[in-house]
Write an enzyme that holds these catalytic residues in place. Structure first.
Site, short mmCIF file in Angstrom:
data_model
loop_
_atom_site.label_atom_id
_atom_site.label_comp_id
_atom_site.label_asym_id
_atom_site.label_seq_id
_atom_site.Cartn_x
_atom_site.Cartn_y
_atom_site.Cartn_z
CB CYS A 59 -0.73 -0.04 1.18
SG CYS A 59 -1.89 1.37 1.33
CG HIS A 70 -5.81 -2.20 -1.53
ND1 HIS A 70 -4.69 -3.12 -0.98
CD2 HIS A 70 -5.51 -1.12 -1.54
CE1 HIS A 70 -4.03 -2.10 -0.38
NE2 HIS A 70 -4.47 -1.08 -0.68
CD GLU A 71 -6.98 1.65 -4.19
OE1 GLU A 71 -6.96 2.96 -3.78
OE2 GLU A 71 -5.87 0.95 -4.00
CG HIS A 74 -7.33 2.66 0.85
ND1 HIS A 74 -6.46 2.86 1.83
CD2 HIS A 74 -6.54 2.12 -0.03
CE1 HIS A 74 -5.27 2.45 1.99
NE2 HIS A 74 -5.21 1.78 0.65
#
Length: 184
Positions: A111, A154-155, A158
């Site tokens: 990351c 993954h995004e 966030h």
């Protein structure tokens, strides 16, 4: 131009907060931010530019990583010939459905907001159906699998205040469920 100094690191509370839903029409400043996020990904994947500006290669960059708590992320997933297979600005992305079958990257995940290596498998859904809006407010729905699906998850994490290592089994980092495919 966004550089590594613009990206906040773990420990910053914005990375652990749920980002705010965006409303349309989005502002000129928000559109500019989106284009700069995609430009960062393009630059970070260009070896000469990345070396010149000391950029770490990235395939995704979420607004919270720039200390902007909005549900927006840029994703640029290249194929083995460096041609984009999934390149979009995702506004208010939502996973509509996900496979039971799980997948993880053999080398683990990294990351741009985490400056250390965290070894271990990060189990994610192998297939997802993703809904998002583009910068003009048009709705998109697409099925993704394997690496593009992992990157989008993954995004989206966030945007929900989750970092990749939250998914790693810290007692046994390389243990995964039976139905997990190891990619790469």
């Amino acid at each position: 131009m966004i550089t590594m100094k613009d990206i906040i690191r773990e420990g910053n509370p914005t990375l652990r907060a749920r980002a705010k839903e965006m409303s349309f029409p989005i502002t000129k400043e928000q559109k500019e931010l989106a284009h700069k996020m995609m430009e960062f990904l393009e630059n970070s994947q260009d070896p000469e530019i990345a070396k010149k500006y000391k950029l770490r290669a990235g395939v995704g960059l979420a607004a919270p990583q720039l200390d902007v708590s909005l549900r927006m992320t840029a994703v640029l997933v290249p194929d083995e010939n460096d041609k984009p297979i999934f390149k979009h600005i995702l506004v208010n992305p939502t996973i509509l459905s996900e496979s039971v079958k799980m997948a993880a990257l053999s080398e683990g995940e990294g990351c741009l907001s985490v400056d250390r290596e965290v070894p271990g498998y990060v189990p994610r859904h192998d297939k997802i159906t993703l809904r998002w809006y583009d910068l003009d407010g048009n709705k998109h729905v697409q099925k993704l699998r394997d690496y593009p699906a992992i990157v989008c998850q993954h995004e989206i994490d966030h945007l929900n205040g989750i970092l990749f290592f939250d998914h790693i089994n810290m007692k046994n980092p390389f243990k995964v469920e039976e139905n997990t495919v190891i990619l790469g």
